[in-house]
Design a protein around this motif. Structure first.
Motif, PDB file in Angstrom:
ATOM      1  N   GLY A   1      10.253  38.422  29.611  1.00  0.00           N
ATOM      2  CA  GLY A   1      11.120  39.594  30.245  1.00  0.00           C
ATOM      3  C   GLY A   1      12.322  39.285  30.029  1.00  0.00           C
ATOM      4  N   VAL A   2      12.759  37.939  29.798  1.00  0.00           N
ATOM      5  CA  VAL A   2      14.449  37.945  29.983  1.00  0.00           C
ATOM      6  C   VAL A   2      15.142  38.617  28.886  1.00  0.00           C
ATOM      7  N   GLY A   3      14.768  38.981  27.901  1.00  0.00           N
ATOM      8  CA  GLY A   3      15.439  39.899  27.103  1.00  0.00           C
ATOM      9  C   GLY A   3      15.681  41.238  27.715  1.00  0.00           C
ATOM     10  N   ASP A   4      14.448  41.483  28.237  1.00  0.00           N
ATOM     11  CA  ASP A   4      14.638  43.319  28.863  1.00  0.00           C
ATOM     12  C   ASP A   4      15.789  43.008  30.035  1.00  0.00           C
ATOM     13  N   GLU A   5      15.724  41.932  30.908  1.00  0.00           N
ATOM     14  CA  GLU A   5      16.862  41.652  32.067  1.00  0.00           C
ATOM     15  C   GLU A   5      18.176  41.677  31.361  1.00  0.00           C
ATOM     16  N   ILE A   6      18.262  40.998  30.399  1.00  0.00           N
ATOM     17  CA  ILE A   6      19.596  40.820  29.580  1.00  0.00           C
ATOM     18  C   ILE A   6      20.204  42.320  28.973  1.00  0.00           C
ATOM     19  N   MET A   7      19.179  42.962  28.375  1.00  0.00           N
ATOM     20  CA  MET A   7      19.719  44.258  27.802  1.00  0.00           C
ATOM     21  C   MET A   7      20.070  45.291  29.003  1.00  0.00           C
ATOM     22  N   ARG A   8      19.293  45.299  30.195  1.00  0.00           N
ATOM     23  CA  ARG A   8      19.366  45.866  31.239  1.00  0.00           C
ATOM     24  C   ARG A   8      20.863  45.624  32.225  1.00  0.00           C
ATOM     25  N   ALA A   9      21.011  44.465  32.073  1.00  0.00           N
ATOM     26  CA  ALA A   9      22.345  43.830  32.695  1.00  0.00           C
ATOM     27  C   ALA A   9      23.644  44.239  31.932  1.00  0.00           C
ATOM     28  N   PHE A  10      23.592  44.146  30.832  1.00  0.00           N
ATOM     29  CA  PHE A  10      24.894  44.471  29.794  1.00  0.00           C
ATOM     30  C   PHE A  10      24.869  45.637  29.144  1.00  0.00           C
ATOM     31  N   GLY A  11      23.749  46.481  29.313  1.00  0.00           N
ATOM     32  CA  GLY A  11      23.758  47.809  28.717  1.00  0.00           C
ATOM     33  C   GLY A  11      23.612  47.770  27.223  1.00  0.00           C
ATOM     34  N   LEU A  12      22.735  46.699  26.735  1.00  0.00           N
ATOM     35  CA  LEU A  12      22.228  46.775  25.384  1.00  0.00           C
ATOM     36  C   LEU A  12      21.011  47.355  24.987  1.00  0.00           C
ATOM     37  N   LYS A  13      21.097  47.496  23.745  1.00  0.00           N
ATOM     38  CA  LYS A  13      19.724  48.148  23.251  1.00  0.00           C
ATOM     39  C   LYS A  13      19.017  47.249  22.292  1.00  0.00           C
ATOM     40  N   PRO A  14      17.948  47.051  22.119  1.00  0.00           N
ATOM     41  CA  PRO A  14      17.180  46.051  21.306  1.00  0.00           C
ATOM     42  C   PRO A  14      17.784  46.058  19.949  1.00  0.00           C
ATOM     43  N   SER A  15      18.266  44.653  19.676  1.00  0.00           N
ATOM     44  CA  SER A  15      18.977  44.505  18.499  1.00  0.00           C
ATOM     45  C   SER A  15      19.051  42.933  18.105  1.00  0.00           C
ATOM     46  N   ARG A  16      19.602  42.734  17.222  1.00  0.00           N
ATOM     47  CA  ARG A  16      19.799  41.162  16.673  1.00  0.00           C
ATOM     48  C   ARG A  16      20.623  40.476  17.575  1.00  0.00           C
ATOM     49  N   LEU A  17      21.565  41.026  18.471  1.00  0.00           N
ATOM     50  CA  LEU A  17      22.446  40.453  19.296  1.00  0.00           C
ATOM     51  C   LEU A  17      21.620  40.021  20.333  1.00  0.00           C
TER      52      LEU A  17
ATOM     53  N   ARG B   1      26.456  35.957  31.670  1.00  0.00           N
ATOM     54  CA  ARG B   1      27.673  36.677  32.390  1.00  0.00           C
ATOM     55  C   ARG B   1      28.852  35.880  32.521  1.00  0.00           C
ATOM     56  N   ALA B   2      28.673  34.640  32.898  1.00  0.00           N
ATOM     57  CA  ALA B   2      29.713  33.795  32.982  1.00  0.00           C
ATOM     58  C   ALA B   2      30.471  33.204  31.547  1.00  0.00           C
ATOM     59  N   ASN B   3      29.663  33.466  30.521  1.00  0.00           N
ATOM     60  CA  ASN B   3      30.031  32.944  28.992  1.00  0.00           C
ATOM     61  C   ASN B   3      29.931  34.295  28.003  1.00  0.00           C
ATOM     62  N   LYS B   4      30.277  35.300  28.273  1.00  0.00           N
ATOM     63  CA  LYS B   4      30.283  36.391  27.306  1.00  0.00           C
ATOM     64  C   LYS B   4      30.727  36.113  26.039  1.00  0.00           C
ATOM     65  N   ALA B   5      31.635  35.583  25.937  1.00  0.00           N
ATOM     66  CA  ALA B   5      32.345  35.170  24.359  1.00  0.00           C
ATOM     67  C   ALA B   5      31.278  34.228  23.805  1.00  0.00           C
ATOM     68  N   ARG B   6      30.774  33.470  24.398  1.00  0.00           N
ATOM     69  CA  ARG B   6      29.842  32.437  23.892  1.00  0.00           C
ATOM     70  C   ARG B   6      28.524  33.044  23.244  1.00  0.00           C
ATOM     71  N   PHE B   7      28.207  34.123  24.177  1.00  0.00           N
ATOM     72  CA  PHE B   7      27.000  34.745  23.699  1.00  0.00           C
ATOM     73  C   PHE B   7      27.160  35.981  23.041  1.00  0.00           C
ATOM     74  N   GLY B   8      28.395  36.297  22.561  1.00  0.00           N
ATOM     75  CA  GLY B   8      28.746  37.457  21.616  1.00  0.00           C
ATOM     76  C   GLY B   8      28.798  38.737  22.329  1.00  0.00           C
ATOM     77  N   ILE B   9      28.919  38.819  23.604  1.00  0.00           N
ATOM     78  CA  ILE B   9      28.879  39.865  24.401  1.00  0.00           C
ATOM     79  C   ILE B   9      30.418  40.283  24.638  1.00  0.00           C
ATOM     80  N   PRO B  10      30.885  41.591  23.939  1.00  0.00           N
ATOM     81  CA  PRO B  10      32.238  41.990  24.308  1.00  0.00           C
ATOM     82  C   PRO B  10      32.494  42.176  25.711  1.00  0.00           C
ATOM     83  N   GLU B  11      33.933  41.942  26.059  1.00  0.00           N
ATOM     84  CA  GLU B  11      34.249  42.124  27.612  1.00  0.00           C
ATOM     85  C   GLU B  11      34.436  43.885  27.702  1.00  0.00           C
ATOM     86  N   SER B  12      33.900  44.214  28.787  1.00  0.00           N
ATOM     87  CA  SER B  12      34.072  45.743  28.980  1.00  0.00           C
ATOM     88  C   SER B  12      35.260  46.194  29.208  1.00  0.00           C
TER      89      SER B  12
END
Length: 315
Positions: free
Chosen positions: A257-273, A304-315
């Motif tokens: 369930g960690v993938g679901d939690e990450i999508m929920r926390a950062f507003g992501l959809k199922p994807s390669r990211l 959340r503390a390392n967004k750039a490392r994980f490829g998540i753009p800053e909001s």
């Protein structure tokens, strides 16, 4: 009057015969007529048949009495000619600043080591760096800081000189690796975390079992309680490695369930990211940077503390 006498030419056969005698001693057989060969004899043999020379020496270190075989190499002049790095350990430990005799210790380690070629050769060379690294503290304590690293470089230089191991790259690599890391298992403490144990096993890789065997052989203390404690700690380390490997086979490093939690926390959809984020987290667990199987929230906070490392753009 001109002196017409000539020095006797090098005799590689005499050197090979001497090595055969040492091999017979190591194998517990009767070896009569031990005769020294000269430095020139051994040098000629090394050029003529390095592999044949290595096979004789293999029999010495693999014999049931390798201590006797090594003493025979010393008596026959082979140790000084072929392995001056080992010869330098003979008597090293006597004098004003006394510590255990490194030559006697080395021979005991070779004898105690499991009869596998990699482990026996590493046992012979594991402390050659001590001669060059001995230091005395102001309190009079003897130290050998960095002797594993120095010994590894000495072994590599030894092989460049003789080419005894380079024809078998896997053997050479294994011996060099074991000399470099021979202290690590004996540094184990029960306080190591599971991540530290996993990291140790991962870094040792295919050499793990050989290294644990060398670590056991390297315990030569005459104090029973100290020996028992050292062997017990290595056995504890080996058992923890085994249990953690079994556990890791049963459970993935990331919780369900960690993938679901990450999508929920950062507003992501199922994807390669999302897959890339999970793979980056798994690598962080493998490297020991973070623990495995923590609550999902811990991994979300790391992302959340390392967004750039994980490829998540800053909001």
């Amino acid at each position: 009057m001109t002196d017409t006498t000539q020095a006797e030419p090098p005799n590689p056969t005499r050197a090979m015969d001497a090595l055969e005698m040492a091999a017979l001693v190591a194998e517990g057989k009767t070896a009569s007529g031990l005769s020294r060969a000269t430095n020139e004899d051994y040098a000629a043999l090394a050029k003529l048949d390095a592999l044949g020379m290595r096979h004789k020496l293999d029999r010495v270190v693999m014999g049931e009495d390798p201590e006797g075989g090594l003493d025979a190499l010393l008596a026959l002049g082979a140790l000084d000619s072929l392995f001056p790095e080992v010869q330098a350990m003979v008597g090293f430990g006597d004098g004003e600043w006394r510590h255990k005799d490194v030559w006697k210790h080395t021979k005991q380690v070779v004898r105690q080591a499991v009869p596998r070629l990699e482990v026996r050769w590493a046992s012979l060379f594991h402390d050659i760096g001590k001669v060059k690294t001995r230091s005395i503290s102001p309190e009079g304590k003897v130290h050998f800081f960095g002797h594993a690293e120095v010994g590894t470089r000495m072994f590599d230089k030894l092989d460049r000189r003789l080419a005894l191991f380079s024809p078998e790259p896997a053997l050479k690599s294994a011996v060099s690796f074991l000399v470099l890391h021979h202290l690590r298992a004996n540094q184990y403490e029960p306080s190591w975390t599971d991540s530290a144990v996993r990291r140790f096993a991962r870094e040792l890789g295919l050499h793990l079992d050989d290294l644990l065997c060398l670590a056991r052989a390297d315990i030569t203390t005459k104090r029973p309680e100290k020996k028992k404690k050292g062997l017990s700690q290595i056995s504890e380390l080996a058992e923890r490695i085994r249990l953690l490997a079994e556990e890791d086979q049963k459970q993935p490093p990331l919780p369900t369930g960690v993938g679901d939690e990450i999508m929920r926390a950062f507003g992501l959809k199922p994807s390669r990211l999302v897959g890339d984020i999970k793979r980056t987290l798994e690598k962080a667990i493998e490297s020991g940077e973070i623990e495995g199987r923590l609550p999902n929230e811990a991994y979300v906070e790391l992302v959340r503390a390392n967004k750039a490392r994980f490829g998540i753009p800053e909001s």
